[in-house]
Scaffold this motif. Structure first.
Motif, PDB file in Angstrom:
ATOM      1  N   VAL A  73       2.234  10.845  55.499  1.00  0.00           N
ATOM      2  CA  VAL A  73       1.196  10.691  54.495  1.00  0.00           C
ATOM      3  C   VAL A  73      -0.057  11.469  54.896  1.00  0.00           C
ATOM      4  O   VAL A  73      -0.680  12.148  54.080  1.00  0.00           O
ATOM      5  N   ILE A  74      -0.412  11.392  56.176  1.00  0.00           N
ATOM      6  CA  ILE A  74      -1.599  12.100  56.668  1.00  0.00           C
ATOM      7  C   ILE A  74      -1.438  13.603  56.488  1.00  0.00           C
ATOM      8  O   ILE A  74      -2.350  14.303  56.047  1.00  0.00           O
ATOM      9  N   GLU A  75      -0.267  14.108  56.838  1.00  0.00           N
ATOM     10  CA  GLU A  75      -0.015  15.541  56.723  1.00  0.00           C
ATOM     11  C   GLU A  75      -0.066  15.981  55.257  1.00  0.00           C
ATOM     12  O   GLU A  75      -0.565  17.070  54.945  1.00  0.00           O
ATOM     13  N   ALA A  76       0.436  15.145  54.357  1.00  0.00           N
ATOM     14  CA  ALA A  76       0.391  15.470  52.934  1.00  0.00           C
ATOM     15  C   ALA A  76      -1.056  15.498  52.426  1.00  0.00           C
ATOM     16  O   ALA A  76      -1.408  16.320  51.576  1.00  0.00           O
ATOM     17  N   LEU A  77      -1.905  14.627  52.956  1.00  0.00           N
ATOM     18  CA  LEU A  77      -3.328  14.668  52.615  1.00  0.00           C
ATOM     19  C   LEU A  77      -3.965  15.949  53.147  1.00  0.00           C
ATOM     20  O   LEU A  77      -4.725  16.626  52.450  1.00  0.00           O
ATOM     21  N   ARG A  78      -3.654  16.265  54.389  1.00  0.00           N
ATOM     22  CA  ARG A  78      -4.252  17.449  55.027  1.00  0.00           C
ATOM     23  C   ARG A  78      -3.897  18.731  54.283  1.00  0.00           C
ATOM     24  O   ARG A  78      -4.729  19.628  54.122  1.00  0.00           O
ATOM     25  N   SER A  79      -2.663  18.800  53.806  1.00  0.00           N
ATOM     26  CA  SER A  79      -2.211  19.988  53.095  1.00  0.00           C
ATOM     27  C   SER A  79      -2.524  19.938  51.596  1.00  0.00           C
ATOM     28  O   SER A  79      -2.081  20.792  50.838  1.00  0.00           O
ATOM     29  N   LYS A  80      -3.273  18.908  51.188  1.00  0.00           N
ATOM     30  CA  LYS A  80      -3.718  18.733  49.799  1.00  0.00           C
ATOM     31  C   LYS A  80      -2.565  18.539  48.815  1.00  0.00           C
ATOM     32  O   LYS A  80      -2.683  18.863  47.635  1.00  0.00           O
ATOM     33  N   LYS A  81      -1.471  17.967  49.304  1.00  0.00           N
ATOM     34  CA  LYS A  81      -0.377  17.596  48.418  1.00  0.00           C
ATOM     35  C   LYS A  81      -0.608  16.217  47.814  1.00  0.00           C
ATOM     36  O   LYS A  81       0.085  15.812  46.888  1.00  0.00           O
ATOM     37  N   LEU A  82      -1.568  15.485  48.374  1.00  0.00           N
ATOM     38  CA  LEU A  82      -1.947  14.169  47.858  1.00  0.00           C
ATOM     39  C   LEU A  82      -3.422  14.169  47.503  1.00  0.00           C
ATOM     40  O   LEU A  82      -4.227  14.856  48.152  1.00  0.00           O
ATOM     41  N   ASP A  83      -3.779  13.387  46.497  1.00  0.00           N
ATOM     42  CA  ASP A  83      -5.177  13.223  46.110  1.00  0.00           C
ATOM     43  C   ASP A  83      -5.769  11.950  46.704  1.00  0.00           C
ATOM     44  O   ASP A  83      -6.918  11.925  47.139  1.00  0.00           O
ATOM     45  N   VAL A  84      -4.973  10.899  46.676  1.00  0.00           N
ATOM     46  CA  VAL A  84      -5.389   9.568  47.118  1.00  0.00           C
ATOM     47  C   VAL A  84      -4.272   9.003  47.980  1.00  0.00           C
ATOM     48  O   VAL A  84      -3.113   9.362  47.804  1.00  0.00           O
ATOM     49  N   ALA A  85      -4.612   8.128  48.931  1.00  0.00           N
ATOM     50  CA  ALA A  85      -3.566   7.498  49.740  1.00  0.00           C
ATOM     51  C   ALA A  85      -4.010   6.114  50.176  1.00  0.00           C
ATOM     52  O   ALA A  85      -5.207   5.809  50.259  1.00  0.00           O
ATOM     53  N   TYR A  86      -3.021   5.289  50.431  1.00  0.00           N
ATOM     54  CA  TYR A  86      -3.214   3.938  50.974  1.00  0.00           C
ATOM     55  C   TYR A  86      -2.749   4.009  52.418  1.00  0.00           C
ATOM     56  O   TYR A  86      -1.569   4.217  52.688  1.00  0.00           O
ATOM     57  N   LEU A  87      -3.690   3.878  53.364  1.00  0.00           N
ATOM     58  CA  LEU A  87      -3.382   4.074  54.773  1.00  0.00           C
ATOM     59  C   LEU A  87      -3.711   2.840  55.591  1.00  0.00           C
ATOM     60  O   LEU A  87      -4.567   2.033  55.215  1.00  0.00           O
ATOM     61  N   GLY A  88      -3.051   2.706  56.738  1.00  0.00           N
ATOM     62  CA  GLY A  88      -3.421   1.685  57.695  1.00  0.00           C
ATOM     63  C   GLY A  88      -4.753   2.041  58.336  1.00  0.00           C
ATOM     64  O   GLY A  88      -5.188   3.198  58.294  1.00  0.00           O
ATOM     65  N   PRO A  89      -5.448   1.077  58.937  1.00  0.00           N
ATOM     66  CA  PRO A  89      -6.763   1.352  59.515  1.00  0.00           C
ATOM     67  C   PRO A  89      -6.764   2.469  60.564  1.00  0.00           C
ATOM     68  O   PRO A  89      -7.631   3.348  60.535  1.00  0.00           O
ATOM     69  N   PHE A  90      -5.803   2.442  61.505  1.00  0.00           N
ATOM     70  CA  PHE A  90      -5.758   3.491  62.512  1.00  0.00           C
ATOM     71  C   PHE A  90      -5.338   4.824  61.913  1.00  0.00           C
ATOM     72  O   PHE A  90      -5.874   5.871  62.268  1.00  0.00           O
ATOM     73  N   SER A  91      -4.365   4.785  61.017  1.00  0.00           N
ATOM     74  CA  SER A  91      -3.938   6.048  60.412  1.00  0.00           C
ATOM     75  C   SER A  91      -5.052   6.633  59.557  1.00  0.00           C
ATOM     76  O   SER A  91      -5.173   7.860  59.447  1.00  0.00           O
ATOM     77  N   TYR A  92      -5.928   5.777  58.991  1.00  0.00           N
ATOM     78  CA  TYR A  92      -7.081   6.312  58.266  1.00  0.00           C
ATOM     79  C   TYR A  92      -8.033   7.030  59.219  1.00  0.00           C
ATOM     80  O   TYR A  92      -8.504   8.147  58.938  1.00  0.00           O
ATOM     81  N   VAL A  93      -8.349   6.390  60.341  1.00  0.00           N
ATOM     82  CA  VAL A  93      -9.267   7.010  61.301  1.00  0.00           C
ATOM     83  C   VAL A  93      -8.721   8.356  61.779  1.00  0.00           C
ATOM     84  O   VAL A  93      -9.460   9.334  61.920  1.00  0.00           O
ATOM     85  N   LEU A  94      -7.426   8.412  62.001  1.00  0.00           N
ATOM     86  CA  LEU A  94      -6.792   9.672  62.379  1.00  0.00           C
ATOM     87  C   LEU A  94      -6.909  10.689  61.246  1.00  0.00           C
ATOM     88  O   LEU A  94      -7.284  11.843  61.463  1.00  0.00           O
ATOM     89  N   ALA A  95      -6.598  10.269  60.026  1.00  0.00           N
ATOM     90  CA  ALA A  95      -6.685  11.171  58.879  1.00  0.00           C
ATOM     91  C   ALA A  95      -8.103  11.682  58.688  1.00  0.00           C
ATOM     92  O   ALA A  95      -8.320  12.855  58.343  1.00  0.00           O
ATOM     93  N   ASN A  96      -9.081  10.822  58.938  1.00  0.00           N
ATOM     94  CA  ASN A  96     -10.488  11.203  58.796  1.00  0.00           C
ATOM     95  C   ASN A  96     -10.869  12.303  59.779  1.00  0.00           C
ATOM     96  O   ASN A  96     -11.757  13.109  59.517  1.00  0.00           O
ATOM     97  N   GLN A  97     -10.164  12.353  60.914  1.00  0.00           N
ATOM     98  CA  GLN A  97     -10.454  13.373  61.926  1.00  0.00           C
ATOM     99  C   GLN A  97      -9.794  14.706  61.622  1.00  0.00           C
ATOM    100  O   GLN A  97     -10.367  15.764  61.915  1.00  0.00           O
ATOM    101  N   ILE A  98      -8.595  14.678  61.057  1.00  0.00           N
ATOM    102  CA  ILE A  98      -7.845  15.926  60.906  1.00  0.00           C
ATOM    103  C   ILE A  98      -7.719  16.400  59.460  1.00  0.00           C
ATOM    104  O   ILE A  98      -7.252  17.504  59.206  1.00  0.00           O
ATOM    105  N   ALA A  99      -8.140  15.562  58.512  1.00  0.00           N
ATOM    106  CA  ALA A  99      -8.115  15.946  57.104  1.00  0.00           C
ATOM    107  C   ALA A  99      -9.456  15.559  56.492  1.00  0.00           C
ATOM    108  O   ALA A  99     -10.137  14.660  56.972  1.00  0.00           O
TER     109      ALA A  99
END
Length: 289
Positions: A73-99
């Motif tokens: 899910v994070i990778e799909a956000l980073r590559s702009k294949k997703l607009d919105v996502a429902y993430l776990g708290p840690f996976s959100y913090v990670l996504a916030n750093q790399i996407a």
């Protein structure tokens, strides 16, 4: 009226009627990523009514996407294949750093009225495991390396209690989903597992496991609920519509969380407790992607 004028008027009328008869171009879909708490199809079905409500309110197609793990899910956000996502708290913090994403809303359920949950370590009652110390030398299941309740919060709890998960257990697996970890305990594949309390409650309600056959060995402090996140570069007008639509979603089931009482606003700062837990773990979140 000259014949030439009449001809021109007829041609203009024909052109306008042709344009009016053409089908409208379909609006591009809003793509929403979902974390794999359950298998992909079950996750989509359990979220269907919310997705349908969003589609109706926004007046545009809403397309769900469930990856095999959090990083998908994070990778799909980073590559702009997703607009919105429902993430776990840690996976959100990670996504916030790399996407280029940010948290904007969090679900509130009718059952709890809260926007937080807990991690619990479960075991079978017949195993005699009743406290953390009893887990020494046993087999154990975490969910996913970036799962807050299924790995990182319980791992931090074990370390703070003086137990190093790397040497404390005889064998450790990552099951890939909370349901899989719950079933691994229920089917005696592992002695104990760390899962989200609300997903455990859902599994019990569905008859996957029986509450009276399980023991809660450990429980965490409250964890901020999994956020809805969006790409920062989305159109501001669309963002406003999405936030309003989610706030209006009430009395509908949402995955493992139960019946919703809407989504309330949140922000990135609400997840600093997650970053603090990462520091306890001396964890470089970037290394987990």
């Amino acid at each position: 009226m000259s014949p030439l004028f009449r001809l021109r008027r007829s041609l203009i009328a024909l052109a306008l009627s042709t344009v009016a008869a053409m089908p409208a171009l379909a609006a591009p879909p809003l793509t929403i990523g979902l974390i794999p708490a359950e298998d992909s199809q079950a996750m989509i079905e359990s979220s269907r009514q919310v997705l349908d409500s969003l589609q109706q309110q926004l007046g545009m197609p809403v397309k769900p996407f469930v990856a095999t793990d959090y990083n998908g899910v994070i990778e799909a956000l980073r590559s702009k294949k997703l607009d919105v996502a429902y993430l776990g708290p840690f996976s959100y913090v990670l996504a916030n750093q790399i996407a280029d994403v940010e948290a904007f809303a969090v679900a509130v359920t009718k059952k709890t009225g809260q926007s937080s949950y807990k991690s619990v370590i479960i075991a079978r009652k017949e195993s005699g495991l009743a406290k953390t110390a009893d887990l020494k030398g046993r087999t154990f299941a975490f969910v996913d390396p970036t799962s807050a309740s299924g790995h990182l919060f319980p791992k931090a709890g074990l370390l703070q209690a003086g137990y190093d998960p790397e040497t404390f257990f005889s064998r450790v697996i990552f099951s890939g989903s909370h349901d899989a970890s719950i079933l691994a305990v229920g089917n005696k594949k592992v002695d104990a597992a760390a899962v989200a309390d609300r997903i455990l409650a859902s599994a019990i309600a569905k008859g996957q496991v029986k509450a009276d056959e399980l023991e809660i060995v450990w429980s965490s402090n409250p964890i901020p609920e999994s956020p809805m996140v969006w790409r920062k570069d989305l159109d501001p007008a669309l963002k406003a519509k999405i936030a309003k639509a989610l706030a209006n979603v009430k009395d509908l089931p949402w995955g493992d969380q139960g019946v919703l009482n809407g989504f309330q606003p949140t922000n990135d700062a609400a997840y600093n407790v997650v970053r603090d837990t990462a520091k306890v773990l001396k964890l470089d979140l970037r290394s987990m992607k």
